[in-house]
Design an enzyme around this catalytic site. Structure first.
Site, short mmCIF file in Angstrom:
data_model
loop_
_atom_site.label_atom_id
_atom_site.label_comp_id
_atom_site.label_asym_id
_atom_site.label_seq_id
_atom_site.Cartn_x
_atom_site.Cartn_y
_atom_site.Cartn_z
N TRP A 74 -2.86 -2.67 -1.56
CA TRP A 74 -2.60 -4.10 -1.79
C TRP A 74 -3.37 -4.78 -0.66
O TRP A 74 -3.00 -4.67 0.51
CB TRP A 74 -1.10 -4.37 -1.67
N GLU A 104 6.53 -14.69 -12.22
CA GLU A 104 5.88 -13.53 -11.60
C GLU A 104 5.34 -12.52 -12.60
O GLU A 104 4.39 -11.82 -12.30
CB GLU A 104 6.79 -12.85 -10.57
N CYS A 128 0.85 -1.18 0.00
CA CYS A 128 0.00 0.00 0.00
C CYS A 128 0.89 1.24 0.00
O CYS A 128 1.96 1.25 0.61
CB CYS A 128 -0.94 0.12 1.19
N LYS A 177 5.62 -4.23 -4.58
CA LYS A 177 7.07 -4.10 -4.55
C LYS A 177 7.67 -4.36 -3.18
O LYS A 177 8.65 -5.06 -3.05
CB LYS A 177 7.44 -2.71 -5.05
N LYS A 179 11.45 -14.90 -12.29
CA LYS A 179 11.13 -13.78 -13.18
C LYS A 179 10.01 -14.17 -14.13
O LYS A 179 9.08 -13.41 -14.36
CB LYS A 179 12.35 -13.34 -14.02
N GLU A 221 16.28 -17.75 -10.02
CA GLU A 221 15.89 -16.37 -10.28
C GLU A 221 15.22 -16.25 -11.66
O GLU A 221 14.23 -15.54 -11.81
CB GLU A 221 17.14 -15.48 -10.17
N HIS A 261 16.43 -36.73 -10.48
CA HIS A 261 15.77 -37.21 -9.26
C HIS A 261 14.29 -36.85 -9.25
O HIS A 261 13.66 -36.85 -8.21
CB HIS A 261 16.47 -36.64 -8.02
N ASN A 294 -1.32 2.07 5.76
CA ASN A 294 -0.52 1.00 5.16
C ASN A 294 -0.07 0.11 6.30
O ASN A 294 0.62 0.58 7.20
CB ASN A 294 0.69 1.63 4.44
N GLY A 295 -0.50 -1.16 6.29
CA GLY A 295 -0.08 -2.06 7.37
C GLY A 295 -1.25 -2.93 7.79
O GLY A 295 -2.25 -3.05 7.08
N ARG A 323 3.69 -0.10 -5.01
CA ARG A 323 3.52 -0.69 -3.67
C ARG A 323 2.23 -1.49 -3.54
O ARG A 323 2.03 -2.20 -2.54
CB ARG A 323 3.53 0.41 -2.60
C1 F6R Z 1 10.94 -10.67 -7.22
C2 F6R Z 1 10.88 -9.70 -6.15
C3 F6R Z 1 10.63 -10.19 -4.77
C4 F6R Z 1 11.55 -9.47 -3.78
C5 F6R Z 1 11.20 -9.87 -2.35
C6 F6R Z 1 12.14 -9.24 -1.35
O1 F6R Z 1 11.21 -10.07 -8.44
O2 F6R Z 1 11.01 -8.53 -6.37
O3 F6R Z 1 10.80 -11.57 -4.69
O4 F6R Z 1 12.87 -9.80 -4.08
O5 F6R Z 1 9.89 -9.48 -2.06
O6 F6R Z 1 12.10 -7.86 -1.41
P1 F6R Z 1 13.24 -6.97 -0.78
O7 F6R Z 1 14.49 -7.24 -1.54
O8 F6R Z 1 12.76 -5.57 -0.96
O9 F6R Z 1 13.36 -7.38 0.65
#
Ligand code: F6R
Length: 616
Positions: free
Chosen positions: A76, A496, A2, A611, A493, A489, A512, A102-103, A27
């Site tokens: 969010w 998501e 949020c 984010k 990507k 990773e 396995h 927010n929270g 956010r």
């Molecule tokens: C994936 C992504 C998330 C963040 C995770 C941790 O692309 O962005 O998996 O890496 O939420 O976020 P931070 O690094 O801000 O603690």
């Protein structure tokens, strides 16, 4: 999660709040709302959907867009599905107070039951509507002003919050508070800006106060800001910080999406990460957070790395680097698991917390736990002044610049860069790396930005591959050693942003279990660079080939063996093994980006994500 924005001053608040919400949309973006005071009336509008939907609705329905006080929210969802009613701002029952939050208020249910007994009614399913009515209840019963009522109500609440509250009977003030969710206050001439980060107000002021956890402030036009501790009412002398952010950094700069811009920013972001720290000719790495604590770090019996998501993947790469060079045992933990078991932490353990946002709730909780148990906590964060960076004993910023696309890209490569420099420094101090090797690693790290630029030149070729496999329902990513975390990773990507199911595996684990998935429909992305178990990975590719899987190889320039077997190859320049993740990850970012764009997905704001994950 949020985003919250507020303005109080002499300008028209509407456009400031609306633009601020657009900048904070990373956010959370399932609903949005705004409340504007025009001198007589509160115009409140909220809607499920994006800030652009809110703009349309507000301009269609509001009696006026005038007013010099306003608050806004982009959500969010935590409590209650995303719909118009659950969107913020929320009114109190009298209609006098309005709040954005927010929270999460964890004891909202108990508080709500109490309030219902006292005659309050609720329209939404949110914890936030409970909080605003609790504040109102305190104002009425204890006959106190808004600031005091907010303080009393927050002392009865359990959870996390960044809030802004407005009382239409006192239109020259906003009350804000934070615990566990970020809140910045921009300070102008007789005007104040409130926001979850500084991006909504950087064109108006470069002076900001970042409230600390457990602090609140009453901001009044024409007056000095007063900050105090929520629990004991003591006054705090706030530190006014000068912002380093500029507008260009938070705009798309001609790219179609933030994610693409951030992928392309990586050469420069990495240079910014090591600039002034890595002196290649002198053979020196200078990092204040490491230098000041060198004995503590270099003599660690064990390093525990805690992080989430992409940052956790960077942690896995770091495990290889630290063990390889500094010869210190490393364990990498999901912060969300670490915090809820009863981990054994010794006093001479070092805990490294990695977080782009520096606000991730699970990582924050993990480091608090580690501190309680006596460990030394070192933070690797991107956002300057973020909660994790402040909670850590020491740390190093990645200096990647704002990352706005929800899918992390430059954060990952700059985290690896910082962690590489730290590992090399510790190795040097411990005598586990020779001077010539140390220098050679610095020289190679210095060549990485140019090599990334070279990989980026393969963009059109990667686009063709994306077109070929965009309809695949599943995808496998394989890598070994340093490139196993890159496989994880790459899969993250893809899933998501394109919503294609993808899995990352250590290549040798395939036999396995996952090999059963392989048929002629299955694209398998294999990282098969010359350094690091190359022959073994080639054998794994043979195994996929015999089962008719489609192979996309990430190979070193000039490779022939994999080229003969693979359907497509993407070349990366040669470098030392520990640095290959900085190159191999780039084509995987571009591949998922193009697939998502071709599938028409919202790349910068994928569904259900946000984010910074400031809830558990
Ligand atoms: C994936 C992504 C998330 C963040 C995770 C941790 O692309 O962005 O998996 O890496 O939420 O976020 P931070 O690094 O801000 O603690």
């Amino acid at each position: 999660m949020c985003g919250i924005v507020g303005y109080i001053g002499h300008r028209e608040a509407y456009s400031i709040v609306l633009k601020g919400l657009q900048r904070l949309e990373y956010r959370g973006y399932d609903s949005a709302g705004i409340a504007l005071y025009d001198g007589e009336e509160l115009n409140l509008c909220k809607t499920k959907g994006k800030v652009s939907d809110l703009k349309d609705k507000f301009e269609e329905t509001a009696t006026s867009t005038k007013g010099t006080v306003g608050i806004g929210h982009t959500r969010w969802a935590t409590h209650g599905v995303p719909n118009d009613v659950n969107s913020h701002p929320h009114y109190s029952n009298s209609g006098n107070l309005v709040i954005i939050h927010n929270g999460i208020i964890e004891n909202y249910d108990t508080l709500k039951k109490e309030l219902i007994k006292r005659g309050y009614t609720f329209e939404s399913d949110t914890d936030t509507e409970v909080l605003v009515n609790l504040i109102e209840d305190v104002m009425v019963n204890e006959k106190v002003k808004l600031g005091k009522a907010v303080q009393i109500a927050l002392n009865q609440s359990v959870g996390a919050y960044a809030i802004a509250v407005f009382d239409k009977r006192k239109p020259n003030e906003l009350v804000v508070a934070r615990l566990g969710s970020p809140l910045a206050i921009g300070i102008g001439e007789n005007e104040f800006f409130i926001a979850s980060d500084a991006s909504p107000f950087i064109e108006y002021t470069s002076n900001a106060i970042y409230l600390e956890d457990g602090e609140m402030a009453v901001v009044r036009t024409q007056k000095q800001i007063k900050v105090r501790k929520i629990h004991d009412d003591s006054l705090v002398d706030p530190y006014v910080q000068e912002l380093q952010l500029n507008l260009e950094q938070i705009e798309k700069g001609g790219y179609e999406h933030f994610m693409l811009k951030e992928i392309y920013e990586q050469p420069n972001a990495i240079i910014d990460t090591y600039r002034g720290r890595m002196l290649v000719n002198e053979g020196i790495v200078r990092m204040a957070g490491v230098d000041d604590n060198i004995e503590r770090l270099a003599n660690a019996k064990r390093i525990l790395i805690v992080a989430c998501g992409t940052s956790w993947h960077a942690g896995l790469v770091a495990e290889y680097i630290f063990e390889d060079f500094a010869r210190i045992p490393v364990e990498v933990e999901y912060a969300s698991e670490f915090r809820y078991r009863n981990p054994i932490i010794y006093e001479n353990d070092v805990v490294i917390a990695i977080s782009q946002s520096g606000e991730t709730a699970d990582t924050m909780a993990a480091i608090k736990l580690a501190k309680e148990k006596g460990a030394f906590v070192f933070g690797v964060c991107n956002v300057v002044g973020s909660s994790i960076s402040r909670e850590s004993h020491a740390g190093a910023y990645t200096h990647a610049g704002p990352e706005i696309g929800v899918a992390s890209t430059k954060a990952f490569t700059t985290q690896i860069t910082v962690l590489t420099m730290i590992a090399l420094k510790l190795a040097k101090h411990r005598g586990t790396i020779s001077d010539s090797d140390f220098r050679y690693h610095l020289q190679e790290l210095d060549r990485i930005p140019a090599k990334i630029s070279k990989v980026l030149e393969a963009n059109d070729h990667i686009k063709l591959i994306a077109d070929k496999y965009k309809e695949a329902p599943n995808c496998l990513y394989l890598g070994r050693g340093y490139n196993f975390p890159v496989a994880l990773e790459g899969a993250l990507k893809l899933k998501e942003i394109s919503y294609i199911h993808a899995e990352g595996y250590p290549a040798a684990e395939m036999k396995h279990g996952p090999i059963a998935l392989i048929d002629e429909q299955m694209p398998v992305v294999v990282i098969a660079t010359k350094k690091g178990h190359y022959e073994k990975v080639v054998s794994n590719i043979q195994e996929i080939k015999s089962r008719k899987g489609k192979i996309i190889g990430i190979v070193t320039e000039g490779d022939e063996a994999v080229r003969d077997l693979a359907d497509y190859v993407i070349e990366i320049p040669e470098t030392i093994e520990s640095l290959t993740p900085l190159l191999t990850t780039i084509p995987l970012q571009l591949l998922s980006y193009h697939i998502a764009v071709m599938l028409g997905k919202n790349v910068d704001q994928p569904r259900n994500l946000a984010k910074s994950v400031t809830v558990e």
